[in-house]
Design a protein around this motif. Structure first.
Motif, short mmCIF file in Angstrom:
data_model
loop_
_atom_site.label_atom_id
_atom_site.label_comp_id
_atom_site.label_asym_id
_atom_site.label_seq_id
_atom_site.Cartn_x
_atom_site.Cartn_y
_atom_site.Cartn_z
N VAL A 22 43.10 38.87 46.46
CA VAL A 22 42.46 37.67 45.92
C VAL A 22 41.00 37.93 45.60
CG1 VAL A 22 43.98 36.07 47.14
CG2 VAL A 22 41.86 36.83 48.24
N TRP A 23 40.46 37.13 44.69
CA TRP A 23 39.03 37.00 44.49
C TRP A 23 38.61 35.71 45.18
CZ3 TRP A 23 41.14 38.25 39.25
CH2 TRP A 23 40.98 39.61 38.93
N SER A 24 37.53 35.76 45.95
CA SER A 24 37.13 34.62 46.76
C SER A 24 35.80 34.04 46.28
CB SER A 24 36.99 35.04 48.23
OG SER A 24 38.23 35.48 48.74
N ARG A 25 35.78 32.71 46.18
CA ARG A 25 34.59 31.97 45.80
C ARG A 25 34.09 31.18 47.01
NH1 ARG A 25 35.25 27.55 41.09
NH2 ARG A 25 36.73 26.73 42.62
N ASP A 57 37.49 29.22 48.46
CA ASP A 57 38.79 29.18 47.81
C ASP A 57 39.07 30.53 47.16
OD1 ASP A 57 36.73 28.62 46.03
OD2 ASP A 57 37.83 27.12 44.90
N ASP A 58 40.33 30.93 47.22
CA ASP A 58 40.77 32.26 46.82
C ASP A 58 41.71 32.17 45.63
OD1 ASP A 58 39.51 33.22 49.26
OD2 ASP A 58 41.29 32.50 50.31
N PHE A 59 41.54 33.10 44.66
CA PHE A 59 42.38 33.14 43.47
C PHE A 59 43.08 34.49 43.38
CE2 PHE A 59 38.88 30.24 42.78
CZ PHE A 59 39.52 29.11 42.30
N ASN A 60 44.38 34.44 43.10
CA ASN A 60 45.17 35.65 43.06
C ASN A 60 44.63 36.62 42.00
OD1 ASN A 60 48.46 35.96 44.13
ND2 ASN A 60 47.49 37.60 42.96
N LYS A 61 44.48 37.89 42.37
CA LYS A 61 44.01 38.90 41.43
C LYS A 61 45.07 39.17 40.37
CE LYS A 61 40.79 41.49 44.38
NZ LYS A 61 40.48 42.81 44.97
N ASP A 90 34.60 34.63 40.85
CA ASP A 90 35.38 33.56 40.23
C ASP A 90 36.83 33.99 40.04
OD1 ASP A 90 35.50 35.20 37.98
OD2 ASP A 90 34.02 34.05 36.84
N LYS A 91 37.61 33.16 39.38
CA LYS A 91 39.05 33.40 39.21
C LYS A 91 39.35 34.64 38.38
CE LYS A 91 39.41 30.50 35.06
NZ LYS A 91 39.90 31.54 34.15
#
Length: 483
Positions: A269-272, A245-249, A300-301
């Protein structure tokens, strides 16, 4: 069949007489309705079910510890669902319209000039599935499923529908599904945006009017991709999961006087990454073992590097004809509370993603639910018992011992006792009919001062004996079932 014949004769009669457009529309609608309700083949293709679920809760410290002297909360929440499905040649469609609310949350009469802000009514599921092989193929299933859907696998520890929550959980996603000769393989992906855009793909992780994320994370993924592979063997089931899952930088920007720091989202994105195995095995005719192990890596996010783990083992032994008992243990890694956390230190907290925490870590939802509980991970020692008193009456008892998986700091350079508390959950389930179920539960905990500390729940002057009770009525009608 006689009703169908009568309807067809009526349609033939339309050629011999003049009717208005309104009457023609009514006649066509009536004909379709009668065909659907009376034709066995059509009825087999169409499903129409519903759900009314009422739950009255008394919360005296559920989710987090109350302060000593605070009164318990009492309320009734309701879920109403209408589920419609249809199977046609090489396709399926399904829709679940859902309304969730607390009694009294809305005015009994609403002024049309006001805007309803509770957003209880939503589309819980709405998807279509297309079969990519013809019905003559020797492959059991090869299809693509697109739209809003629940994504649940195995015991739902990391991916589940979270049915206990009245709102449930769903994802807007595309999933390719394959099944043949005991093998199951799914590949899925999702991509979120706040709204239609003219440029860019920036996503702030906060859907309009809804809480964001899971497990107190405070933000929703921008996208995800996953692969799931499972195989049925003679001794049980084994599966493999890879989920990214990817979180917007974002960057923190400070401005103004006095200075105010805000998040400014940008591209990227940062990817977990979460990878692991699950098994469910029948060791003997009366002994079952279920276990899983996952590793979490990536970022992480907030962009911190992750290195975290989960390991779980549950046993179930049948004693006699009606009693099932078994101990188990869950381990979810966490950060060392005595070490400072910076942007460059690793994040060792395992996040169980989008699962069903209520099923595993106590009915009082102290861990990995909406309320955060600290950073030190969790050890959960438990013993579960289920007694089938009658075919329609079941008694359940769960006892949990909760402990921090890592060191707890007292904030002054010292350490706290790692034991957090003991929880007892009791549930009674009674099936009045096939469509009516009544469930009641009572939970209590003996919490420690460590549970109330700033490192965990951060409650001053706490009541260390929280309680929780509920009664739930569940009606699930099948509107097309024969009487």
């Amino acid at each position: 069949m006689q009703t169908i014949k009568t309807t067809l004769l009526h349609f033939k009669g339309l050629k011999k007489e003049r009717v208005s457009n309104a009457n023609l529309s009514k006649t066509i609608f009536l004909g379709i309705a009668l065909l659907v309700l009376n034709n066995n083949e059509a009825k087999a293709q169409l499903t129409a079910t519903g759900q009314i679920r009422e739950r009255t809760e008394i919360r005296g410290g559920q989710g987090t510890l109350q302060k000593d002297g605070e009164k318990a909360a009492l309320f009734n929440s309701q879920r109403a669902r209408l589920n419609l499905g249809f199977i046609g040649y090489r396709f399926k469609v399904f829709m679940a319209l859902q309304d969730v609310r607390v009694w009294g949350q809305d005015a009994s009469t609403i002024n049309r000039t006001t805007t309803e802000a509770n957003n209880g009514l939503l589309l819980h599921e709405g998807w279509g599935e297309i079969m990519l092989v013809d019905t003559t193929s020797t492959i059991q299933n090869f299809s693509v499923k697109l739209g809003r859907q629940e994504i649940s696998y195995d015991d739902q520890k990391v991916l589940g529908g979270l049915d206990w929550l009245q709102q449930g959980r769903r994802h807007d996603a595309i999933v390719f599904k394959f099944a043949n000769k005991g093998w199951i393989a799914d590949v899925g992906a999702a991509f979120n945006q706040n709204k239609e855009l003219s440029a860019g793909t920036v996503y702030n992780g906060v859907p309009t009017a809804y809480g964001a994320g899971t497990n107190g994370i405070g933000t929703q993924y921008k996208s995800f991709q996953y692969a799931y592979l499972a195989r049925k063997f003679f001794f049980g089931d084994v599966s493999f999961l890879f989920f990214k899952d990817d979180f917007n930088k974002y960057s923190n920007v400070t401005s103004g006087a006095p200075a105010v720091t805000t998040k400014v989202y940008g591209e990227g994105v940062w990817s977990r990454n979460t990878t692991g195995l699950y098994f469910n095995s029948t060791i003997t005719r009366k002994l079952n073992l279920t276990g899983s192990a996952y590793h979490q890596g990536g970022h992480d996010k907030d962009g911190r590097a992750i290195s975290a783990n989960l390991a779980s083992l549950t046993s179930t032994l049948q004693v006699g004809r009606k009693l099932f008992v078994g101990p188990g243990i869950d381990y979810l890694s966490g950060d060392d509370g005595t070490k400072a956390v910076t942007a460059t230190t690793d994040n060792n907290r395992f996040d169980p993603l989008y699962g069903t925490p209520h099923k595993f870590w106590g009915s009082m939802d102290y861990f990995y639910a909406a309320n955060g509980f600290g950073k030190q991970g969790l050890l959960n020692y438990f013993f579960k018992a289920k007694y089938n008193m009658k075919d329609n009456l079941t008694l359940q008892l769960d006892v949990h011992g909760f402990e921090a998986a890592n060191t707890l700091s007292n904030g002054a350079g010292g350490k706290l006792n790692s034991y957090l508390g003991t929880e007892v959950d009791m549930v009674v389930k009674y099936n009045m009919t096939k469509m009516i179920n009544i469930e009641a539960g009572y939970s209590f905990m003996k919490a420690t001062n460590s549970m109330a500390s700033a490192a965990v729940k951060n409650v001053t002057n706490p009541d260390l004996s929280p309680q929780f009770a509920y009664v739930m009525l569940n009606i699930k009608p099948n509107f097309l079932a024969k009487k």
